[in-house]
Design a protein around this motif. Structure first.
Motif, PDB file in Angstrom:
ATOM      1  N   ALA A 294       0.545  -1.255  -0.307  1.00 23.02           N
ATOM      2  CA  ALA A 294      -0.166   0.326  -0.139  1.00 23.02           C
ATOM      3  C   ALA A 294       0.471   1.416   0.064  1.00 23.02           C
ATOM      4  N   ILE A 295       2.216   1.319  -0.827  1.00 25.03           N
ATOM      5  CA  ILE A 295       2.802   2.346  -1.180  1.00 25.03           C
ATOM      6  C   ILE A 295       2.720   2.768  -2.325  1.00 25.03           C
ATOM      7  N   PRO A 296       2.147   4.354  -2.010  1.00 21.74           N
ATOM      8  CA  PRO A 296       1.960   5.542  -3.441  1.00 21.74           C
ATOM      9  C   PRO A 296       2.886   5.138  -4.669  1.00 21.74           C
ATOM     10  N   SER A 297       2.106   4.656  -5.558  1.00 20.41           N
ATOM     11  CA  SER A 297       2.789   3.852  -7.034  1.00 20.41           C
ATOM     12  C   SER A 297       4.297   5.095  -7.117  1.00 20.41           C
ATOM     13  N   ALA A 298       4.344   5.979  -7.031  1.00 15.52           N
ATOM     14  CA  ALA A 298       5.244   6.408  -7.448  1.00 15.52           C
ATOM     15  C   ALA A 298       6.645   5.728  -6.651  1.00 15.52           C
ATOM     16  N   PHE A 299       6.544   5.734  -5.637  1.00 15.99           N
ATOM     17  CA  PHE A 299       7.453   5.322  -4.661  1.00 15.99           C
ATOM     18  C   PHE A 299       8.057   3.832  -4.651  1.00 15.99           C
ATOM     19  N   VAL A 300       7.062   3.075  -5.721  1.00 16.28           N
ATOM     20  CA  VAL A 300       7.016   1.534  -5.206  1.00 16.28           C
ATOM     21  C   VAL A 300       8.759   0.621  -5.903  1.00 16.28           C
ATOM     22  N   LYS A 301       8.848   1.359  -6.468  1.00 17.36           N
ATOM     23  CA  LYS A 301      10.103   0.885  -7.143  1.00 17.36           C
ATOM     24  C   LYS A 301      11.449   0.839  -6.418  1.00 17.36           C
ATOM     25  N   VAL A 302      11.472   2.645  -6.049  1.00 17.63           N
ATOM     26  CA  VAL A 302      12.699   2.763  -4.914  1.00 17.63           C
ATOM     27  C   VAL A 302      12.915   1.524  -3.762  1.00 17.63           C
ATOM     28  N   GLU A 303      11.356   1.631  -3.759  1.00 18.28           N
ATOM     29  CA  GLU A 303      10.570   0.190  -1.919  1.00 18.28           C
ATOM     30  C   GLU A 303      11.526  -1.235  -2.466  1.00 18.28           C
ATOM     31  N   LEU A 304      11.007  -1.726  -3.969  1.00 19.39           N
ATOM     32  CA  LEU A 304      10.923  -2.872  -4.438  1.00 19.39           C
ATOM     33  C   LEU A 304      12.441  -3.009  -4.373  1.00 19.39           C
ATOM     34  N   ASP A 305      13.569  -1.839  -5.421  1.00 21.27           N
ATOM     35  CA  ASP A 305      14.943  -2.250  -5.369  1.00 21.27           C
ATOM     36  C   ASP A 305      15.829  -2.423  -3.832  1.00 21.27           C
ATOM     37  N   LYS A 306      15.299  -1.644  -3.176  1.00 22.07           N
ATOM     38  CA  LYS A 306      15.434  -2.556  -1.903  1.00 22.07           C
ATOM     39  C   LYS A 306      15.628  -4.049  -1.483  1.00 22.07           C
ATOM     40  N   ILE A 307      14.632  -5.129  -1.812  1.00 25.60           N
ATOM     41  CA  ILE A 307      14.519  -6.031  -1.357  1.00 25.60           C
ATOM     42  C   ILE A 307      15.386  -7.139  -2.341  1.00 25.60           C
ATOM     43  N   THR A 308      16.062  -8.525  -1.246  1.00 21.29           N
ATOM     44  CA  THR A 308      17.042  -8.952  -1.811  1.00 21.29           C
ATOM     45  C   THR A 308      16.314  -9.912  -1.803  1.00 21.29           C
ATOM     46  N   GLU A 309      15.204 -10.757  -0.681  1.00 22.99           N
ATOM     47  CA  GLU A 309      14.810 -11.671  -0.743  1.00 22.99           C
ATOM     48  C   GLU A 309      13.658 -12.125  -1.870  1.00 22.99           C
ATOM     49  N   GLU A 310      13.530 -13.471  -1.780  1.00 19.91           N
ATOM     50  CA  GLU A 310      13.343 -14.090  -3.721  1.00 19.91           C
ATOM     51  C   GLU A 310      11.510 -13.682  -2.850  1.00 19.91           C
ATOM     52  N   LEU A 311      10.717 -13.273  -3.889  1.00 16.79           N
ATOM     53  CA  LEU A 311       9.415 -13.509  -3.881  1.00 16.79           C
ATOM     54  C   LEU A 311       8.465 -13.610  -4.432  1.00 16.79           C
ATOM     55  N   SER A 312       9.016 -14.472  -5.645  1.00 15.42           N
ATOM     56  CA  SER A 312       8.244 -15.669  -6.475  1.00 15.42           C
ATOM     57  C   SER A 312       7.308 -16.369  -5.955  1.00 15.42           C
ATOM     58  N   SER A 313       8.118 -16.573  -4.934  1.00 14.35           N
ATOM     59  CA  SER A 313       7.130 -18.094  -3.315  1.00 14.35           C
ATOM     60  C   SER A 313       5.677 -16.976  -2.781  1.00 14.35           C
ATOM     61  N   LYS A 314       5.651 -15.918  -2.484  1.00 12.74           N
ATOM     62  CA  LYS A 314       5.129 -14.562  -1.886  1.00 12.74           C
ATOM     63  C   LYS A 314       3.878 -14.966  -2.832  1.00 12.74           C
ATOM     64  N   ILE A 315       2.445 -14.499  -2.298  1.00 18.42           N
ATOM     65  CA  ILE A 315       1.541 -13.772  -2.201  1.00 18.42           C
ATOM     66  C   ILE A 315       1.770 -12.559  -2.056  1.00 18.42           C
ATOM     67  N   VAL A 316       0.936 -12.297  -3.405  1.00 20.22           N
ATOM     68  CA  VAL A 316       1.363 -10.756  -3.678  1.00 20.22           C
ATOM     69  C   VAL A 316      -0.279 -10.024  -3.572  1.00 20.22           C
ATOM     70  N   PHE A 317      -0.613  -9.418  -2.803  1.00 23.25           N
ATOM     71  CA  PHE A 317      -1.515  -8.472  -2.825  1.00 23.25           C
ATOM     72  C   PHE A 317      -1.121  -7.632  -3.376  1.00 23.25           C
ATOM     73  N   SER A 318      -1.975  -6.188  -4.176  1.00 24.94           N
ATOM     74  CA  SER A 318      -1.714  -4.867  -4.275  1.00 24.94           C
ATOM     75  C   SER A 318      -2.496  -4.210  -3.933  1.00 24.94           C
ATOM     76  N   ALA A 319      -2.640  -3.158  -2.804  1.00 21.95           N
ATOM     77  CA  ALA A 319      -3.717  -2.015  -2.771  1.00 21.95           C
ATOM     78  C   ALA A 319      -3.291  -0.631  -3.129  1.00 21.95           C
ATOM     79  N   ILE A 320      -2.374  -0.472  -4.255  1.00 15.30           N
ATOM     80  CA  ILE A 320      -1.712   0.307  -5.216  1.00 15.30           C
ATOM     81  C   ILE A 320      -3.178   1.147  -6.231  1.00 15.30           C
ATOM     82  N   LYS A 321      -3.436   2.255  -5.717  1.00 17.89           N
ATOM     83  CA  LYS A 321      -4.265   2.232  -6.805  1.00 17.89           C
ATOM     84  C   LYS A 321      -3.374   3.061  -7.886  1.00 17.89           C
TER      85      LYS A 321
END
Length: 331
Positions: free
Chosen positions: A82-109
């Motif tokens: 639920a991060i504003p869309s303009a800042f999502v990529k900056v936050e996601l670029d910090k992630i080094t953990e694997e996301l492919s096994s996670k369930i991901v919900f977007s509450a971003i409009k």
């Protein structure tokens, strides 16, 4: 998916705060990532978010708070962004953990500006999250009314019905009613587009147009939304359902709508920069209008309202002139 999945919310704004509140009605522990460590420390000590929905109080024993995004990804099975869309990529670029096994919900409009993708598509293409592991949480629902525990409605969309049902169960309460959908693409586009139309409604109000014009504007907006979504993702859907028309109406008319507020300021003569400085929250429609306009250049859809908002916000066209022309293009 485990029987009792761990769920974490990513974001420190009003909508993230509202989702944490909803989850706390049903879960013993909720993960909450906020990039600002000072905000994390404040919540631990004072039991409410210092910046958004401060009336919503939390039992901090229920919260697993962290400003380390990778720690939160490791913690949770289901990630709600639920991060504003303009800042999502900056936050996601910090992630080094694997996301492919996670369930991901977007509450971003909104759309990710750097890739031009809606959030679900971004996770699928950029982070290898399977489409069946992606969901969308959408309205019609304002965070402020959740904080006040006023009856609100959510639509939970996922290709996997069981995943949608699980999330629906954890978000439901005596003041939150939920329904499920399999239209993850359409609901996410609708959530993005309605912010643009809410800006148009605000601009019209700021320019002095009355309720009669607003009704025509909203009527044309839902038809424009239908054309747009049908072009980018064709499937059977009822555009009059709450996830589409309902969300559009509440965002276009509500006093809580930051997009309507932003548009109203533009209509009254504020520059984009001055309107942004005046508001303490992000108006997603500003970024969405550019993304939608660029998408439309490829798809060639008739979208006079999106075009009008884009011309005002990005081409510095006079709102009064643009809306006078718009009145001849809608009926």
């Amino acid at each position: 998916m485990s029987k009792n999945p761990k769920i974490a919310v990513f974001g420190g704004g009003s909508w993230a705060t509202a989702i944490v509140k909803m989850l706390c009605e049903n879960l013993e522990q909720v993960g909450w990532y906020m990039r600002n460590q000072n905000a994390v420390d404040y919540i631990k000590e004072n039991e409410h978010n210092p910046n958004y929905l401060s009336s919503a109080e939390f039992n901090v024993d229920q919260l697993f708070l962290s400003s380390d995004i990778n720690e939160m990804v490791r913690y949770a099975d289901i990630l709600i962004f639920a991060i504003p869309s303009a800042f999502v990529k900056v936050e996601l670029d910090k992630i080094t953990e694997e996301l492919s096994s996670k369930i991901v919900f977007s509450a971003i409009k909104g759309i990710i500006p750097e890739t031009g993708l809606i959030v679900g598509e971004h996770f699928n293409k950029m982070h290898n999250v399977p489409l069946e592991n992606i969901g969308v949480i959408t309205g019609p629902c304002h965070a402020e009314e959740v904080a006040m525990e006023r009856l609100s409605y959510l639509t939970i969309a996922s290709k996997d019905e069981e995943i949608a049902k699980v999330m629906s169960k954890y978000l439901s309460s005596n003041y939150i009613k939920t329904k499920i959908s399999d239209d993850i693409i359409g609901t996410e586009y609708a959530a993005m587009l309605k912010n643009i139309y809410a800006m148009a409604a605000g601009m019209a109000h700021g320019l002095g147009y009355g309720d009669n014009f607003q009704a025509v504007l909203m009527s044309n907006s839902i038809r424009e939304m239908k054309r747009f979504i049908k072009k980018v993702h064709k499937m059977k859907r009822n555009i009059n359902n709450s996830a589409y028309l309902g969300d559009l109406l509440v965002t276009g008319y509500s006093v809580f709508s930051r997009n309507r507020m932003f548009g109203n300021m533009i209509g009254k003569g504020y520059t984009v920069k001055s309107a942004m400085m005046e508001m303490s929250m992000i108006a997603e429609g500003y970024y969405a209008s550019k993304s939608a306009y660029l998408l439309n250049e490829k798809n060639n859809i008739n979208t006079p309202i999106i075009d009008a908002v884009y011309q005002i916000l990005y081409l510095n066209k006079n709102p009064k002139t643009v809306f006078k022309n718009l009145t001849n293009l809608i009926d």
